[in-house]
Design an enzyme around this catalytic site. Structure first.
Site, PDB file in Angstrom:
ATOM      1  N   ASP A 135      -9.384 -79.475 -50.217  1.00 58.61           N
ATOM      2  CA  ASP A 135     -10.600 -79.566 -51.027  1.00 58.61           C
ATOM      3  C   ASP A 135     -10.356 -78.974 -52.407  1.00 58.61           C
ATOM      4  OD1 ASP A 135     -10.261 -77.024 -49.870  1.00 58.61           O
ATOM      5  OD2 ASP A 135     -12.397 -76.571 -49.888  1.00 58.61           O
ATOM      6  N   ARG A 161      -9.720 -70.982 -54.381  1.00 64.00           N
ATOM      7  CA  ARG A 161     -10.550 -69.942 -53.767  1.00 64.00           C
ATOM      8  C   ARG A 161     -10.120 -69.698 -52.312  1.00 64.00           C
ATOM      9  NH1 ARG A 161     -15.638 -73.865 -53.986  1.00 64.00           N
ATOM     10  NH2 ARG A 161     -15.357 -74.982 -52.025  1.00 64.00           N
ATOM     11  N   ASP A 162     -10.910 -68.914 -51.595  1.00 63.79           N
ATOM     12  CA  ASP A 162     -10.581 -68.570 -50.213  1.00 63.79           C
ATOM     13  C   ASP A 162     -10.932 -69.736 -49.287  1.00 63.79           C
ATOM     14  OD1 ASP A 162     -13.285 -68.480 -50.577  1.00 63.79           O
ATOM     15  OD2 ASP A 162     -13.569 -66.429 -49.846  1.00 63.79           O
ATOM     16  N   GLU A 163     -10.321 -70.867 -49.547  1.00 64.69           N
ATOM     17  CA  GLU A 163     -10.614 -72.058 -48.766  1.00 64.69           C
ATOM     18  C   GLU A 163      -9.345 -72.918 -48.657  1.00 64.69           C
ATOM     19  OE1 GLU A 163     -14.549 -73.258 -49.461  1.00 64.69           O
ATOM     20  OE2 GLU A 163     -14.485 -74.833 -47.971  1.00 64.69           O
ATOM     21  N   TRP A 219     -16.788 -87.139 -43.077  1.00 68.90           N
ATOM     22  CA  TRP A 219     -15.698 -86.202 -42.792  1.00 68.90           C
ATOM     23  C   TRP A 219     -14.850 -86.745 -41.644  1.00 68.90           C
ATOM     24  CZ3 TRP A 219     -19.398 -85.011 -46.012  1.00 68.90           C
ATOM     25  CH2 TRP A 219     -19.148 -84.085 -47.008  1.00 68.90           C
ATOM     26  N   GLU A 277     -15.729 -79.597 -58.662  1.00 69.73           N
ATOM     27  CA  GLU A 277     -16.413 -79.767 -57.383  1.00 69.73           C
ATOM     28  C   GLU A 277     -17.849 -80.214 -57.585  1.00 69.73           C
ATOM     29  OE1 GLU A 277     -16.754 -76.151 -55.144  1.00 69.73           O
ATOM     30  OE2 GLU A 277     -17.128 -77.265 -53.289  1.00 69.73           O
ATOM     31  N   HIS A 321     -11.479 -80.029 -57.641  1.00 66.96           N
ATOM     32  CA  HIS A 321     -11.824 -80.708 -56.397  1.00 66.96           C
ATOM     33  C   HIS A 321     -11.631 -82.193 -56.661  1.00 66.96           C
ATOM     34  CE1 HIS A 321     -13.638 -77.774 -53.726  1.00 66.96           C
ATOM     35  NE2 HIS A 321     -14.235 -78.716 -53.025  1.00 66.96           N
TER      36      HIS A 321
HETATM   37  C1  BGC Z   1     -15.459 -77.720 -49.448  1.00 73.71           C
HETATM   38  C2  BGC Z   1     -15.766 -79.178 -49.581  1.00 73.71           C
HETATM   39  C3  BGC Z   1     -15.996 -79.631 -48.177  1.00 73.71           C
HETATM   40  C4  BGC Z   1     -17.307 -79.016 -47.822  1.00 73.71           C
HETATM   41  C5  BGC Z   1     -17.883 -79.477 -46.558  1.00 73.71           C
HETATM   42  C6  BGC Z   1     -16.714 -77.057 -49.022  1.00 73.71           C
HETATM   43  O1  BGC Z   1     -16.610 -75.704 -48.932  1.00 73.71           O
HETATM   44  O2  BGC Z   1     -14.909 -77.183 -50.600  1.00 73.71           O
HETATM   45  O3  BGC Z   1     -15.064 -79.899 -50.430  1.00 73.71           O
HETATM   46  O4  BGC Z   1     -15.893 -80.959 -47.903  1.00 73.71           O
HETATM   47  O5  BGC Z   1     -17.219 -77.608 -47.859  1.00 73.71           O
HETATM   48  O6  BGC Z   1     -19.089 -79.073 -46.478  1.00 73.71           O
END
Ligand code: BGC
Length: 760
Positions: A344, A348-350, A421, A632, A653
């Site tokens: 995504d 960040r923390d993702e 998704w 994003e 994003h």
């Molecule tokens: C991500 C998105 C992802 C979404 C889903 C986010 O935190 O960065 O790109 O698809 O959550 O809800």
């Protein structure tokens, strides 16, 4: 595959970045070395050296897969590095395996111990094979890396550097033994896609002092990687580098990173030091450097861009420079988010393999770079995760979220399939099939594709609609409040049922292609039922429930409506887009499809107005704000230069850049008329104020291109069709024609439609 090596771990922690070594002598009496091949893998990330030299330019090996079932290995030719007395060394880092993952602050979801795995096979002139493998005979010791994490950054203490361990005869002072881990070698699997490596370098553009007195650096481009720095200063001096994508109030804007520290620390040895933190990566354009001894020399700092080694295959340019910059931003967004896993965001923390993001972006990605192997590899993990969860395709793949306890009252209920998704499991392989024409991906994914659609079928309500369970829906609808990105205008059931129909239809077509007639019938019937339910419950004389742009975009683009309803829906979509003054009103679900839905229903002019709109929210608004990647949120940065207060405010994003696919196909006019461009579609549809465009693609058959100019009421088109292919040519106001491989020129009268004149 028979393996001789064991997965081994250091007996001591050594600050989480141990070194592993093994010394050996080439066997006598077998002649010269003919070849030496190193097979390399790890639990964590590994860098290997042979006699002090890196075995390859790869970084972050073996990347991130669903480690529970698949751990990749690489095979590297190291013939040139072997010496009579040799030392094979491994350096381990936490990587995805043991580092931090997700926004909850947790780490080590896959295991607590880092492991190294290596098999060096040396083949001599007489055919004899000598094998050096990781086993209990190895030793382990400390490195100069004293902290490492993908999110938080890396600390390197140059005072601890000592290359003696790389040389034969090292005394092993301070080193300890290793032990074999209980690791099932059946999980080892070769890379299907490329490895990650350093891709390019970017020089500092500007250095200045912020109002609060910090030294800031601008690299002019939001990118993914790290800084390589050279420095000289008193031993023990600590240089701190903090990274961020944006500035806010003239200071480093780190809030969007949430809990990711994104900070590297370099401790000087007193001599000439060079640092490269290869056990982390950051998404950044700016860096704040503190503690530099004396005056910072910009030439001593270089940004190193890393990413999966993908070949660039597609380009686009047109007469509108803002659109060109937007396109460039899409390309940079892709570079930064194709670091082993399609993520995504990279900062960040993702940084997770969110399935919806790649479902939206895959068609664009498949045009820009050759992503066939990259996504085939990822799709193997999709399949693995599904087998572990009754066909459900999780929110992220690899699915680390399954290990993270959800806080009470979390907006995420027990995860189940979600529209868009989970549909990645069908849409992504279909995209690869269309772009590259290789049926293998459909064969390999067939079980995954069918089990996804069957699982969704089991979730439908008695009405036949997918209006049950948790849905992200049209996530990040620009009209949703910053703190509730799921509160979209579009009804979640409409979005989900539309997506379910598209997946069922694509699986029916896949079954047909693969000659699986039973499944073809099963899924065609299922698709027909979904379409009927959608029309019965959601459509009233061409009006689609919730009457907003996204629902029309999906209904039209996915072919859910009958002819007359589609015409009415197209007109309504155009009307809504106009009423919104051509600003974007769609989120994750609608955005990739709205321009197609408009051009399909005779509203090309409206599609161009949307594409070239600059007011917020729009595709070009971020470009006018100086963006160098796709954001994003449409307004990740607000018009006053402050950062959007929402929690989801990434500046890199790729999902909303999915319109580039339409730019290639409709503005540029180059698309596959048959999978893999066996037949090329040459169909530019000029519009807006654009007077020329050029699109070039290396197809599986060779180079294809379309370039056009509009002048004096004439459309001049030059096109190239690769050998072994032919083309369908569709030009505005002209009969369709078929042409063979080769160069072609067309020159036709071109009139603006009265519609487009009227709306200007
Ligand atoms: C991500 C998105 C992802 C979404 C889903 C986010 O935190 O960065 O790109 O698809 O959550 O809800």
């Amino acid at each position: 595959m028979t393996w001789h090596a064991r997965m081994i771990a250091a007996d001591t922690e050594f600050d989480g970045a141990p070194l592993l070594r093994r010394e050996f002598r080439l066997e006598d009496g077998h002649g010269a070395v003919r070849s030496a091949v190193l097979t390399l893998s790890a639990l964590g990330v590994v860098e290997a050296t042979l006699n002090g030299r890196p075995v390859s330019g790869d970084v972050l090996t073996p990347g991130w897969t669903s480690y529970e079932w698949r751990v990749r290995y690489t095979e590297i030719d190291v013939t040139a590095l072997v010496e009579t007395e040799s030392v094979l060394g491994l350096a381990l880092g936490n990587g995805w395996y043991r580092g931090r993952l997700g926004w909850g602050g947790g780490r080590a979801y896959y295991g607590e111990e880092l492991g190294g795995f290596a098999e060096l096979t040396i083949t001599f002139e007489d055919g004899f094979e000598q094998r050096i493998v990781t086993d209990e005979s190895w030793t382990s010791g400390p490195s100069a890396v004293v902290a490492n994490d993908l999110y938080d950054g890396e600390t390197i203490d140059a005072r601890r550097r000592d290359d003696a361990w790389q040389r034969p005869g090292f005394d092993g002072d301070g080193w300890t033994g290793v032990h074999a881990l209980d690791f099932d070698t059946a999980k080892l699997t070769p890379y299907i896609g490329p490895t990650v490596s350093r891709r390019e370098e970017v020089a500092v553009q500007r250095v200045w002092t912020s109002p609060s007195g910090h030294t800031l650096l601008d690299f002019g481009q939001n990118l993914v990687g790290w800084l390589r720095i050279r420095a000289q200063g008193p031993a023990g001096t600590e240089i701190t580098v903090r990274h961020a994508e944006v500035l806010e109030h003239d200071e480093l804007g780190t809030r969007p990173l949430r809990s990711a520290e994104a900070t590297d620390r370099f401790v000087l040895s007193g001599g000439d030091d060079e640092f490269e933190p290869t056990f982390t990566f950051h998404g950044f354009r700016y860096a704040q450097i503190d503690g530099w001894p004396g005056e910072l020399d910009p030439a001593a700092v270089t940004a190193v861009v890393i990413g999966s080694e993908l070949d660039r295959i597609g380009t686009f340019r047109c007469s509108d420079e803002l659109l060109n910059r937007f396109h460039e931003n899409v390309v940079w967004g892709m570079r930064g988010n194709f670091v082993d896993v399609p993520t995504d965001c990279p900062q960040r923390d993702e940084r997770l393999g969110w399935t919806g993001d790649i479902a939206a972006f895959a068609p664009t990605a498949a045009f820009l770079f050759d992503i066939d192997g990259f996504l085939k590899d990822w799709l193997r993990d999709v399949d693995a995760e599904q087998r572990n969860h009754d066909g459900m395709i999780p929110f992220v793949v690899p699915d680390v979220l399954k290990y993270i306890p959800r806080p009470a009252g979390s907006q995420f209920p027990d995860p189940d399939s979600t529209a868009l998704w989970s549909d990645a499991g069908v849409w992504v392989p279909w995209t690869l099939w269309e772009a590259y024409g290789d049926r293998e991906v459909l064969e390999a994914q067939f079980d995954s594709m069918t089990s996804h659609v069957r699982r969704v079928r089991s979730l439908l309500s008695p009405t036949g609609l997918w209006d049950t369970g948790f849905q992200f829906g049209d996530w990040l609808d620009p009209d949703a409040p910053p703190e509730n990105p799921a509160a979209a205008k579009a009804d979640k059931g409409v979005v989900a049922t539309a997506c379910a129909y598209r997946s069922a239809d694509l699986v029916a077509r896949t079954a047909h292609l693969l000659g699986r007639e039973d499944e073809q019938r099963e899924f065609a019937e299922h698709a027909a039922r979904l379409r009927a339910a959608f029309n019965e419950h959601y459509v009233d004389n061409g009006r689609v429930q919730s009457d907003c742009t996204t629902v029309y975009a999906l209904a039209i683009a996915f072919g859910l409506l009958d002819e007359e309803d589609e015409r009415v829906a197209g007109d309504r979509l155009a009307e809504l887009a106009e009423a919104a003054q051509y600003r974007i009103s769609t989120g994750f679900a609608g955005t990739p499809f709205i321009t197609d839905a408009l051009s399909k229903t005779g509203h090309l002019d409206v599609a161009y107005r949307l594409l070239t709109e600059r007011a917020c929210p729009s595709w070009l608004y971020p470009v006018t704000m100086g963006a160098t990647t796709v954001w994003e949120r449409w307004d990740s940065m607000l018009p006053d230069g402050s950062i959007n207060p929402g929690q989801m405010t990434s500046f890199n994003h790729y999902a909303l850049g999915a319109v580039a696919d339409w730019m290639h196909r409709v503005v540029g006019g180059l698309a596959p008329a048959a999978p893999g461009y066996a037949t090329v579609l040459i169909a530019p549809q000029p519009g807006g104020d654009i007077t020329e465009a050029e699109t070039v693609l290396t197809t599986p058959r060779g180079r294809a291109s379309v370039s056009w100019t509009l002048q004096g009421g004439r459309l001049h088109v030059e096109a190239e069709v690769p050998e072994g292919a032919d083309a369908v040519v569709r030009l505005p106001g002209q009969e369709e024609q078929r042409v063979p491989a080769g160069q072609h020129v067309f020159d036709v009268a071109h009139q603006e439609t009265s519609d487009s004149v009227a709306t200007r």
